[in-house]
Motif scaffolding. Sequence first.
Motif, PDB file in Angstrom:
ATOM      1  N   ILE A  30       6.581  40.934  32.394  1.00 42.06           N
ATOM      2  CA  ILE A  30       6.806  42.386  32.373  1.00 42.06           C
ATOM      3  C   ILE A  30       5.840  43.039  31.390  1.00 42.06           C
ATOM      4  CG2 ILE A  30       8.452  44.198  31.738  1.00 42.06           C
ATOM      5  CD1 ILE A  30      10.683  42.193  32.669  1.00 42.06           C
ATOM      6  N   GLU A  31       5.762  42.489  30.195  1.00 43.33           N
ATOM      7  CA  GLU A  31       4.893  43.064  29.172  1.00 43.33           C
ATOM      8  C   GLU A  31       3.424  42.964  29.566  1.00 43.33           C
ATOM      9  OE1 GLU A  31       5.765  41.533  25.307  1.00 43.33           O
ATOM     10  OE2 GLU A  31       7.916  41.878  25.514  1.00 43.33           O
ATOM     11  N   ALA A  32       3.049  41.893  30.254  1.00 46.43           N
ATOM     12  CA  ALA A  32       1.658  41.714  30.675  1.00 46.43           C
ATOM     13  C   ALA A  32       1.254  42.779  31.689  1.00 46.43           C
ATOM     14  CB  ALA A  32       1.457  40.320  31.267  1.00 46.43           C
ATOM     15  N   VAL A  33       2.117  43.043  32.667  1.00 48.29           N
ATOM     16  CA  VAL A  33       1.832  44.084  33.663  1.00 48.29           C
ATOM     17  C   VAL A  33       1.668  45.431  32.967  1.00 48.29           C
ATOM     18  CG1 VAL A  33       2.723  45.370  35.640  1.00 48.29           C
ATOM     19  CG2 VAL A  33       3.010  42.895  35.551  1.00 48.29           C
ATOM     20  N   LEU A  34       2.600  45.762  32.108  1.00 44.80           N
ATOM     21  CA  LEU A  34       2.572  47.066  31.443  1.00 44.80           C
ATOM     22  C   LEU A  34       1.351  47.208  30.537  1.00 44.80           C
ATOM     23  CD1 LEU A  34       6.370  47.475  30.599  1.00 44.80           C
ATOM     24  CD2 LEU A  34       5.092  48.449  32.517  1.00 44.80           C
ATOM     25  N   TYR A  35       0.958  46.129  29.876  1.00 46.55           N
ATOM     26  CA  TYR A  35      -0.207  46.180  28.989  1.00 46.55           C
ATOM     27  C   TYR A  35      -1.489  46.416  29.787  1.00 46.55           C
ATOM     28  CZ  TYR A  35      -3.194  45.207  24.981  1.00 46.55           C
ATOM     29  OH  TYR A  35      -4.105  45.332  23.957  1.00 46.55           O
ATOM     30  N   ALA A  36      -1.635  45.686  30.899  1.00 43.06           N
ATOM     31  CA  ALA A  36      -2.835  45.856  31.732  1.00 43.06           C
ATOM     32  C   ALA A  36      -2.934  47.282  32.256  1.00 43.06           C
ATOM     33  CB  ALA A  36      -2.813  44.853  32.882  1.00 43.06           C
ATOM     34  N   ILE A  37      -1.841  47.795  32.781  1.00 49.05           N
ATOM     35  CA  ILE A  37      -1.839  49.147  33.341  1.00 49.05           C
ATOM     36  C   ILE A  37      -2.171  50.179  32.266  1.00 49.05           C
ATOM     37  CG2 ILE A  37      -0.375  50.930  34.368  1.00 49.05           C
ATOM     38  CD1 ILE A  37       1.114  48.662  35.823  1.00 49.05           C
ATOM     39  N   GLU A  97      14.968  50.777  32.849  1.00 48.14           N
ATOM     40  CA  GLU A  97      15.632  51.461  31.739  1.00 48.14           C
ATOM     41  C   GLU A  97      15.238  50.867  30.388  1.00 48.14           C
ATOM     42  OE1 GLU A  97      20.062  51.235  30.358  1.00 48.14           O
ATOM     43  OE2 GLU A  97      19.893  52.942  31.739  1.00 48.14           O
ATOM     44  N   GLU A  98      15.216  49.550  30.306  1.00 49.59           N
ATOM     45  CA  GLU A  98      14.946  48.918  29.011  1.00 49.59           C
ATOM     46  C   GLU A  98      13.488  49.038  28.579  1.00 49.59           C
ATOM     47  OE1 GLU A  98      16.495  45.079  28.225  1.00 49.59           O
ATOM     48  OE2 GLU A  98      18.438  45.459  29.184  1.00 49.59           O
ATOM     49  N   TYR A  99      12.578  49.108  29.555  1.00 51.39           N
ATOM     50  CA  TYR A  99      11.152  49.203  29.221  1.00 51.39           C
ATOM     51  C   TYR A  99      10.598  50.615  29.430  1.00 51.39           C
ATOM     52  CZ  TYR A  99      11.010  44.099  28.834  1.00 51.39           C
ATOM     53  OH  TYR A  99      11.228  42.788  28.448  1.00 51.39           O
ATOM     54  N   ASN A 100      11.503  51.543  29.754  1.00 49.74           N
ATOM     55  CA  ASN A 100      11.128  52.948  29.893  1.00 49.74           C
ATOM     56  C   ASN A 100      10.022  53.159  30.922  1.00 49.74           C
ATOM     57  OD1 ASN A 100      11.364  55.709  29.309  1.00 49.74           O
ATOM     58  ND2 ASN A 100       9.763  55.619  27.744  1.00 49.74           N
ATOM     59  N   THR A 101      10.229  52.620  32.124  1.00 53.88           N
ATOM     60  CA  THR A 101       9.265  52.776  33.214  1.00 53.88           C
ATOM     61  C   THR A 101       9.890  53.556  34.363  1.00 53.88           C
ATOM     62  OG1 THR A 101       9.932  50.723  34.327  1.00 53.88           O
ATOM     63  CG2 THR A 101       8.214  50.555  32.630  1.00 53.88           C
ATOM     64  N   SER A 102       9.059  53.935  35.311  1.00 54.85           N
ATOM     65  CA  SER A 102       9.529  54.637  36.507  1.00 54.85           C
ATOM     66  C   SER A 102       9.588  53.663  37.677  1.00 54.85           C
ATOM     67  CB  SER A 102       8.579  55.788  36.852  1.00 54.85           C
ATOM     68  OG  SER A 102       8.545  56.744  35.807  1.00 54.85           O
ATOM     69  N   LEU A 103      10.695  53.670  38.371  1.00 58.06           N
ATOM     70  CA  LEU A 103      10.860  52.790  39.527  1.00 58.06           C
ATOM     71  C   LEU A 103       9.924  53.201  40.662  1.00 58.06           C
ATOM     72  CD1 LEU A 103      14.740  52.623  39.477  1.00 58.06           C
ATOM     73  CD2 LEU A 103      13.225  50.635  39.247  1.00 58.06           C
ATOM     74  N   ALA A 104       9.393  52.225  41.351  1.00 56.81           N
ATOM     75  CA  ALA A 104       8.540  52.500  42.506  1.00 56.81           C
ATOM     76  C   ALA A 104       9.358  53.167  43.605  1.00 56.81           C
ATOM     77  CB  ALA A 104       7.930  51.206  43.030  1.00 56.81           C
ATOM     78  N   ILE A 156      10.663  42.856  39.255  1.00 52.48           N
ATOM     79  CA  ILE A 156       9.718  43.154  38.184  1.00 52.48           C
ATOM     80  C   ILE A 156       8.656  44.120  38.690  1.00 52.48           C
ATOM     81  CG2 ILE A 156       7.924  42.182  36.691  1.00 52.48           C
ATOM     82  CD1 ILE A 156       9.575  39.584  36.613  1.00 52.48           C
ATOM     83  N   ALA A 157       8.156  43.848  39.890  1.00 57.59           N
ATOM     84  CA  ALA A 157       7.107  44.702  40.464  1.00 57.59           C
ATOM     85  C   ALA A 157       7.605  46.119  40.699  1.00 57.59           C
ATOM     86  CB  ALA A 157       6.599  44.095  41.767  1.00 57.59           C
ATOM     87  N   LEU A 158       8.791  46.261  41.243  1.00 62.49           N
ATOM     88  CA  LEU A 158       9.315  47.591  41.536  1.00 62.49           C
ATOM     89  C   LEU A 158       9.586  48.394  40.265  1.00 62.49           C
ATOM     90  CD1 LEU A 158      11.745  46.729  44.476  1.00 62.49           C
ATOM     91  CD2 LEU A 158       9.586  47.989  44.616  1.00 62.49           C
ATOM     92  N   ALA A 159       9.791  47.695  39.149  1.00 55.51           N
ATOM     93  CA  ALA A 159      10.044  48.389  37.878  1.00 55.51           C
ATOM     94  C   ALA A 159       8.777  48.635  37.074  1.00 55.51           C
ATOM     95  CB  ALA A 159      11.033  47.586  37.040  1.00 55.51           C
ATOM     96  N   THR A 160       7.695  47.896  37.368  1.00 53.21           N
ATOM     97  CA  THR A 160       6.487  48.008  36.543  1.00 53.21           C
ATOM     98  C   THR A 160       5.274  48.528  37.306  1.00 53.21           C
ATOM     99  OG1 THR A 160       5.896  45.683  36.962  1.00 53.21           O
ATOM    100  CG2 THR A 160       7.245  46.162  34.999  1.00 53.21           C
ATOM    101  N   ASN A 161       5.332  48.540  38.641  1.00 56.96           N
ATOM    102  CA  ASN A 161       4.264  49.095  39.488  1.00 56.96           C
ATOM    103  C   ASN A 161       2.897  48.423  39.298  1.00 56.96           C
ATOM    104  OD1 ASN A 161       5.284  51.703  41.041  1.00 56.96           O
ATOM    105  ND2 ASN A 161       6.287  51.673  39.033  1.00 56.96           N
ATOM    106  N   PRO A 162       2.804  47.092  39.476  1.00 59.28           N
ATOM    107  CA  PRO A 162       1.500  46.439  39.429  1.00 59.28           C
ATOM    108  C   PRO A 162       0.645  46.841  40.631  1.00 59.28           C
ATOM    109  CG  PRO A 162       3.132  44.919  40.264  1.00 59.28           C
ATOM    110  CD  PRO A 162       3.885  46.153  39.837  1.00 59.28           C
ATOM    111  N   THR A 163      -0.629  46.483  40.584  1.00 57.80           N
ATOM    112  CA  THR A 163      -1.537  46.800  41.687  1.00 57.80           C
ATOM    113  C   THR A 163      -1.154  46.034  42.942  1.00 57.80           C
ATOM    114  OG1 THR A 163      -3.266  46.991  40.006  1.00 57.80           O
ATOM    115  CG2 THR A 163      -3.972  46.997  42.303  1.00 57.80           C
TER     116      THR A 163
END
Length: 419
Positions: A342-349, A157-164, A374-381
């Motif tokens: 969190i920000e690092a994952v989102l930036y890379a993606i 919610e705070e970072y406006n992402t979609s949950l895995a 963190i992973a479930l909220a940001t969807n890293p590889t």
Amino acid sequence: MRIVDLITSAGLTGFYFDDQKAIKLGAKEDGFTYRGEPVTPGFTAIRQKGESISIMLVLEDGQVAYGDCAAVQYSGVGGRDPLFLAEEYVPIIHQEIAPKIMGRELSCFQELAQEFDRMIQSNGQRLHTAIRYGLTQAILDAVAKAQHRTMAEVIAEEYNTSLAVEPIPVFAQTGDDRYLNVDKSIIKGVPVLPHGLINNVKTKLGKEGRILLDYASWLRKRILESGPSGYSPVIHLDVYGTIGLAFDDDPKGMAIYLGELVEAVEPFKLRVEGPMDAGSRKGQIQALKALRNELRTRNIPVEIVADEWCNTLEDIIEFVDAGVCDMVQIKTPDLGGINNSIEAVLYAIKHGVGAYLGGTCNETERSCQVCVHIALATNPTQILAKPGMGVDEGIMITHNEMQRTLALLRAKKNLSIGR
């Protein structure tokens, strides 16, 4: 909801602190320990127990949120903060943090995490990265408990992402037991393996890389013979700069060798982490760029993972912007506050680079659980199975927290649909 108390407890991590300088200077292994005297300040032995500190935040309704402060195995070197010893840092938490955090309202994780991640102590210095890591875990848990939600939902919610909606691929590291632990990983169907801990040219990579080539061929054969039907894991090898050492950092020589590794593991995808260590961030970016250009010219399908000299959020942004790698490892304890991870994952993606939410074997079950959210909220590889080097424990902790959280999220979704 407010924080009414802060409690700490000293703990152990899932692995050990190792004096990397002493080991590189030739310290001899003796069973599971090393002979000789430590070199890096703070160490009392070349290998000593890994230490953690749990920070527990008591909420006004009696709930308790917590996170674990932990640092990487090779602490105190490479620009990292000093060795993290509980006896030394527990008083700092109570003296510097407790007065500032008690009474604070738990309305927003991101703002509170950034505040304490950037906090300056009374001595003019920032908090140790391990403290920032554990404290922000506790803040996230506290906000989640105040809102009666999972930590993943708060982040999303705070970072406006979609949950895995499906599990994030888990990466198992074998440590030095790189044969037996591969079998364990295959039995459990791990999506990414084996790491391999290829950190010595003479004993693990071999002359012209022959030892690793033989291992890669064995790995391919083992998966095909022992794996279930349809099992096709990614082969991810961490070579700690040894390929560069073996081939004199020559991009052409390294590319040709990586092509041989690709052939050795076919039909499986290959990722190679830290092919060289150029000695600085600028040098590493230049070296990776030269290697990647050579790989593209030769059409060699290997993914290069940045690790050495890619430690902080600022480092990660620079590596991503330079376009020199296919994936970045986000070593969560080195980034301090989890808001930075969190920000690092989102930036890379966002910029088309694979995000590997990693860390260290020297963490705890709690820091791993928070990283799963963190992973479930940001969807890293992919996400590292941690802590420890035993494979089973790290896989269990990572997998089970992910499955529990996914089940809760599905149940909440079904309940809202049924209303």
